[in-house]
Design an enzyme around this catalytic site. Sequence first.
Site, PDB file in Angstrom:
ATOM      1  N   ASP A 156      30.169  44.146  51.320  1.00 34.00           N
ATOM      2  CA  ASP A 156      31.604  44.060  51.019  1.00 34.00           C
ATOM      3  C   ASP A 156      32.319  43.699  52.314  1.00 34.00           C
ATOM      4  OD1 ASP A 156      33.427  45.379  48.472  1.00 34.00           O
ATOM      5  OD2 ASP A 156      34.471  44.960  50.355  1.00 34.00           O
ATOM      6  N   PHE A 179      31.154  45.199  30.874  1.00 36.61           N
ATOM      7  CA  PHE A 179      32.067  45.786  29.879  1.00 36.61           C
ATOM      8  C   PHE A 179      32.338  47.267  30.150  1.00 36.61           C
ATOM      9  CE2 PHE A 179      29.816  42.266  27.885  1.00 36.61           C
ATOM     10  CZ  PHE A 179      30.843  41.527  27.331  1.00 36.61           C
ATOM     11  N   ASN A 228      38.169  42.059  25.478  1.00 33.78           N
ATOM     12  CA  ASN A 228      39.325  42.762  26.051  1.00 33.78           C
ATOM     13  C   ASN A 228      40.620  42.414  25.319  1.00 33.78           C
ATOM     14  OD1 ASN A 228      37.986  44.326  27.815  1.00 33.78           O
ATOM     15  ND2 ASN A 228      38.618  43.276  29.684  1.00 33.78           N
ATOM     16  N   PHE A 254      40.532  53.008  19.508  1.00 32.44           N
ATOM     17  CA  PHE A 254      41.660  52.221  20.032  1.00 32.44           C
ATOM     18  C   PHE A 254      42.835  52.171  19.056  1.00 32.44           C
ATOM     19  CE2 PHE A 254      40.874  50.301  24.196  1.00 32.44           C
ATOM     20  CZ  PHE A 254      39.655  50.897  24.448  1.00 32.44           C
ATOM     21  N   ALA A 271      48.274  55.722  19.361  1.00 33.70           N
ATOM     22  CA  ALA A 271      49.582  55.156  19.728  1.00 33.70           C
ATOM     23  C   ALA A 271      50.100  55.772  21.023  1.00 33.70           C
ATOM     24  CB  ALA A 271      50.570  55.396  18.607  1.00 33.70           C
ATOM     25  N   CYS A 328      42.027  45.645  33.997  1.00 27.84           N
ATOM     26  CA  CYS A 328      41.334  44.656  33.149  1.00 27.84           C
ATOM     27  C   CYS A 328      42.134  44.166  31.950  1.00 27.84           C
ATOM     28  CB  CYS A 328      40.012  45.239  32.676  1.00 27.84           C
ATOM     29  SG  CYS A 328      38.844  45.425  34.025  1.00 27.84           S
ATOM     30  N   LYS A 357      45.385  42.169  32.530  1.00 24.81           N
ATOM     31  CA  LYS A 357      45.059  40.964  33.306  1.00 24.81           C
ATOM     32  C   LYS A 357      44.322  39.937  32.457  1.00 24.81           C
ATOM     33  CE  LYS A 357      41.219  41.244  35.950  1.00 24.81           C
ATOM     34  NZ  LYS A 357      40.118  40.319  36.106  1.00 24.81           N
ATOM     35  N   LYS A 378      44.619  55.812  33.174  1.00 25.21           N
ATOM     36  CA  LYS A 378      44.117  56.613  32.046  1.00 25.21           C
ATOM     37  C   LYS A 378      43.500  57.877  32.629  1.00 25.21           C
ATOM     38  CE  LYS A 378      39.477  54.709  31.747  1.00 25.21           C
ATOM     39  NZ  LYS A 378      38.415  54.191  30.917  1.00 25.21           N
TER      40      LYS A 378
HETATM   41  N1  NAD Z   1      37.001  47.912  36.819  1.00 20.57           N
HETATM   42  C1  NAD Z   1      36.566  47.698  35.596  1.00 20.57           C
HETATM   43  O1  NAD Z   1      36.636  48.591  34.736  1.00 20.57           O
HETATM   44  C2  NAD Z   1      35.962  46.372  35.207  1.00 20.57           C
HETATM   45  C3  NAD Z   1      35.230  46.284  34.014  1.00 20.57           C
HETATM   46  C4  NAD Z   1      34.676  45.057  33.654  1.00 20.57           C
HETATM   47  C5  NAD Z   1      34.876  43.933  34.442  1.00 20.57           C
HETATM   48  N2  NAD Z   1      35.621  44.046  35.590  1.00 20.57           N
HETATM   49  C6  NAD Z   1      35.792  42.833  36.407  1.00 20.57           C
HETATM   50  O2  NAD Z   1      34.863  42.918  37.496  1.00 20.57           O
HETATM   51  C7  NAD Z   1      35.431  42.389  38.699  1.00 20.57           C
HETATM   52  C8  NAD Z   1      35.455  43.467  39.778  1.00 20.57           C
HETATM   53  O3  NAD Z   1      36.263  44.533  39.323  1.00 20.57           O
HETATM   54  P1  NAD Z   1      36.320  45.925  40.101  1.00 20.57           P
HETATM   55  O4  NAD Z   1      37.231  46.807  39.345  1.00 20.57           O
HETATM   56  O5  NAD Z   1      34.943  46.366  40.415  1.00 20.57           O
HETATM   57  O6  NAD Z   1      37.039  45.440  41.445  1.00 20.57           O
HETATM   58  P2  NAD Z   1      37.431  46.277  42.744  1.00 20.57           P
HETATM   59  O7  NAD Z   1      38.744  45.778  43.168  1.00 20.57           O
HETATM   60  O8  NAD Z   1      37.237  47.740  42.488  1.00 20.57           O
HETATM   61  O9  NAD Z   1      36.330  45.829  43.800  1.00 20.57           O
HETATM   62  C9  NAD Z   1      36.214  44.533  44.259  1.00 20.57           C
HETATM   63  C10 NAD Z   1      35.545  44.575  45.619  1.00 20.57           C
HETATM   64  O10 NAD Z   1      35.326  43.231  46.059  1.00 20.57           O
HETATM   65  C11 NAD Z   1      35.506  43.211  47.467  1.00 20.57           C
HETATM   66  N3  NAD Z   1      35.722  41.838  47.948  1.00 20.57           N
HETATM   67  C12 NAD Z   1      36.810  41.043  47.766  1.00 20.57           C
HETATM   68  N4  NAD Z   1      36.633  39.869  48.398  1.00 20.57           N
HETATM   69  C13 NAD Z   1      35.416  39.904  48.972  1.00 20.57           C
HETATM   70  C14 NAD Z   1      34.681  39.000  49.768  1.00 20.57           C
HETATM   71  N5  NAD Z   1      35.166  37.791  50.091  1.00 20.57           N
HETATM   72  N6  NAD Z   1      33.461  39.371  50.198  1.00 20.57           N
HETATM   73  C15 NAD Z   1      32.975  40.592  49.892  1.00 20.57           C
HETATM   74  N7  NAD Z   1      33.624  41.499  49.142  1.00 20.57           N
HETATM   75  C16 NAD Z   1      34.839  41.162  48.694  1.00 20.57           C
HETATM   76  C17 NAD Z   1      36.687  44.122  47.690  1.00 20.57           C
HETATM   77  O11 NAD Z   1      36.760  44.570  49.037  1.00 20.57           O
HETATM   78  C18 NAD Z   1      36.388  45.249  46.699  1.00 20.57           C
HETATM   79  O12 NAD Z   1      35.659  46.288  47.301  1.00 20.57           O
HETATM   80  C19 NAD Z   1      36.795  41.857  38.299  1.00 20.57           C
HETATM   81  O13 NAD Z   1      36.660  40.509  37.971  1.00 20.57           O
HETATM   82  C20 NAD Z   1      37.151  42.669  37.058  1.00 20.57           C
HETATM   83  O14 NAD Z   1      38.032  41.992  36.207  1.00 20.57           O
HETATM   84  C21 NAD Z   1      36.151  45.236  35.982  1.00 20.57           C
END
Ligand code: NAD
Length: 425
Positions: A30, A147, A203, A244, A247, A255, A258, A315
């Site tokens: 990261d 998911f 979603n 889901f 109410a 997610c 967005k 939530k």
């Molecule tokens: N959070 C959820 O419940 C969930 C569920 C399904 C899908 N998603 C999708 O998965 C993806 C990640 O979501 P998340 O909630 O885990 O995100 P998050 O924001 O919790 O984590 C993302 C991580 O990516 C890192 N990052 C950003 N740019 C980077 C780079 N250039 N190099 C290395 N690391 C980098 C950030 O520092 C961060 O730690 C998104 O596209 C989201 O829509 C999220």
Amino acid sequence: MNILIIGVGYVGLATGISLAIKGYNVRFYDKNKEKITLLKNGKLPFFEPKLQKTLIESLNDKRVIFFDNFKEAIANAEVVFICVGTPIFKNGDTNSKDIEKVAMEIKKNKQGKTVIVIRSTVNPKVYNSIKSILSDKDFHLAVNPEFLREGKALDDTLNPSRIVVGTDDKLAKETLKKLYSSFDAPKIFTDPISAILIKYASNSFLAVKISFINEIANLSDKLGGNIDDIAKGLGLDPRIGKDFLKAGIGFGGSCLPKDAKNIVKYAKETGINLDIIDAASKLNDKQYKVVIRKLKQYLGSLNGKKIAVFGLSFKGGTDDLRNSVSFRIISDLRRAGAILKLHDYLAWIKAKELVKVTLVSNDPYLVAEDTDAIVIATDWNEYLNEDWKKIKSLMKGNLIIDGRNILDGGLLKKIGFTYEGIGRK
Ligand SMILES: NC(=O)c1ccc[n+]([C@@H]2O[C@H](COP(=O)([O-])OP(=O)(O)OC[C@H]3O[C@@H](n4cnc5c(N)ncnc54)[C@H](O)[C@@H]3O)[C@@H](O)[C@H]2O)c1
């Protein structure tokens, strides 16, 4: 199989730790060095109890290693999962700078056959951009949407409702088939566009379901119906299902809002109007205002009124504040001149850094003290078990607006509260 996970958020850590539990050696990278340092010391950067426990076990078993140096992290990787955030701009477009930067770093630093798996949620435009950056014949690309639900991240990745892989590449398909062979879940291998649309449709459907029941709740409010009975009667139809249909004041998080906005914007660029999904987003954007209306109905002007907001995370069961509906309520109340006190069981520490109000605490009794009204903004089940008699005795007023329909309104009325849910008699 050497695996590298890029991005240690909810998705990256849940994916990587699940694979470590299945016996793979997993590296994580990261760009956020603070997060990597925390993880090296066995600490998650967010609240997910099961993931926390398995992180420590995986570190002890030496199945996971954390890197803040990209070159070192990617050196021997055979499969790279891209799990970085894909936020959107106000107009609904993806802010793809992080994910495109990752693709460029991979291109610069990696030689030899590598399977690249896009785990982040990306629309077809972003997918095509990544594909063109990683066009070298040694890169074998697949889309593998996640998911998971926050609060249940590890269970959901270990026992997913389905595994979806979209790829046109033979090596990527064979590798992911092998990688997921020990996961007991329905598997769908399809083309990249279909995999992407499965994620967005899922979603968006959830968003529509929530906005649908909220719309019915608003009507129920007007007509004096009981949304709990209505949702039960609706959900018992097996073609509809009961999930889901709770109410309330709308959905938040990183997610649902967005993804629904992003696919509407993207579809419009291709000449298709996604009217149902668009309507669900628009209704959701204003649904929280029902709380403000109800407060005004009982308190008149909110200027100078002391109001406690119970629940700050988007939530219950998480400390994630991203896009939380609570903050929409908080800004409207501030604009109206209310004096605010905020409660959350977990997210209060993060919230303290974000908002300057009279009090932010994890003690509901302290927060309730001397207030005119309490707004329940997050569905923390723990609120059910609080001592509401005590809370009532500490308050100046007696009004509760339950924006999540989680409390027992009948019981609260007996104690002496004026109780209002959303669409509840
Ligand atoms: N959070 C959820 O419940 C969930 C569920 C399904 C899908 N998603 C999708 O998965 C993806 C990640 O979501 P998340 O909630 O885990 O995100 P998050 O924001 O919790 O984590 C993302 C991580 O990516 C890192 N990052 C950003 N740019 C980077 C780079 N250039 N190099 C290395 N690391 C980098 C950030 O520092 C961060 O730690 C998104 O596209 C989201 O829509 C999220």
